[in-house]
Design an enzyme around this catalytic site. Structure first.
Site, mmCIF file in Angstrom:
data_model
loop_
_atom_site.group_PDB
_atom_site.id
_atom_site.type_symbol
_atom_site.label_atom_id
_atom_site.label_comp_id
_atom_site.label_asym_id
_atom_site.label_seq_id
_atom_site.Cartn_x
_atom_site.Cartn_y
_atom_site.Cartn_z
ATOM 1 N N LYS A 224 -7.942 -7.474 -8.566
ATOM 2 C CA LYS A 224 -8.388 -8.763 -9.093
ATOM 3 C C LYS A 224 -7.217 -9.702 -9.346
ATOM 4 O O LYS A 224 -6.054 -9.316 -9.302
ATOM 5 C CB LYS A 224 -9.212 -8.552 -10.373
ATOM 6 N N ARG A 257 -13.653 1.405 -11.893
ATOM 7 C CA ARG A 257 -14.282 0.970 -10.643
ATOM 8 C C ARG A 257 -13.195 0.416 -9.735
ATOM 9 O O ARG A 257 -12.539 -0.572 -10.085
ATOM 10 C CB ARG A 257 -15.341 -0.095 -10.957
#
Length: 280
Positions: A224, A257
């Site tokens: 991210k 995740r």
């Protein structure tokens, strides 16, 4: 960390040790792997690879939720993911999670053999609470300020850890009121969803406060912008993502995740040994 387990449509996800959720996006526009696995056979092969590398659960998504992403209708989402979910649920030894916010998709995924519902809207869409309750599956409730198209325009918090914690507690209470037992609930702080770089790292540092809820915490920071935002070289994001996953586990996360399962599994081996050296 919660010493619990999740019954994912008959496949048990033991949370006595931190677990890895591998990501398979069946979308043309996801921020990291958009378009790579839009073909069902490639998606299935990718899921098998992730399990071989050490994933304990595989998360299938048919709609991108990256900043600025356009919405996808339920029929399109169902067409993308259900053939993959059916095959993986039948073939894989681990549970299959479905990343969706739509009641129709939740019901179709459960009927296809999915073992978990992972919702970035925390079951706030009309009918989502009822649909999730009907499936009997565990649910992951994520915090997001705003919605994907606009969430990164001007996120603001007075105390990001406290506000995210309060939101997740409210959504967990709503689930319980709708008939979803606490033993079926996982919470996700929503890194990168309506948060600045500083918010994200305050949230990661404050993760122990969220763990106090006694609900399992899922952390998704893989690749991210919060990872890219602290790097000097773009090629470092895989190792930096694995390091962030290890930090999350050290702070009490039950599930991470990730896109890069093998690298994360190696990082978690060190984190787990540090957390419990007496077990070595």
């Amino acid at each position: 960390m919660s010493e619990s387990s999740l019954n994912c449509a008959g496949k048990i996800l033991d949370l006595g040790r931190p677990r890895i959720m591998g990501i398979v996006n069946i979308t043309p526009d996801s921020f990291s792997d958009g378009g790579q696995f839009i073909d069902p056979d490639r998606a299935i092969a990718r899921a098998r690879q992730l399990v071989d590398e050490g994933a304990h659960i595989v998360d299938i998504g048919g709609e991108s939720t990256r900043p600025g992403a356009a919405p996808v209708d339920a029929d399109t989402e169902i067409r993308r993911i259900i053939p993959v979910v059916e095959r993986l649920a039948a073939e894989l030894p681990v549970p299959v999670s479905v990343d969706t916010s739509k009641p129709a998709v939740m019901r179709a995924a459960a009927a296809a053999g999915a073992g978990m519902i992972n919702d970035v809207y925390a079951l706030r869409a009309p009918g989502a609470l009822e649909a999730a309750a009907e499936t009997g599956l565990p649910v992951c409730l994520m915090h997001m300020q705003g919605e994907p198209r606009t969430m990164q325009q001007d996120p603001h918090y007075d105390d990001v850890v406290a506000e995210v914690g309060a939101f997740l507690a409210e959504r967990a209470a709503a689930c319980v009121a709708a008939g979803i037992g606490r033993e079926r609930i996982v919470i996700d702080p929503g890194f990168g969803f309506g948060k600045t770089l500083r918010h994200n790292y305050r949230l990661l540092a404050g993760l122990p406060e969220l763990v106090k809820s006694a609900l399992p915490v899922l952390v998704g920071v893989s690749r991210k912008s919060m990872i890219r935002g602290v790097l000097t070289e773009p090629g470092q994001r895989t190792v930096a993502s694995a390091a962030a996953a290890a930090l999350a586990v050290m702070h009490g996360a039950s599930v991470v995740r990730v896109h890069d399962v093998a690298e994360t599994a190696a990082a978690l081996a060190v984190a787990n040994a540090t957390r419990a050296p007496a077990k070595l």
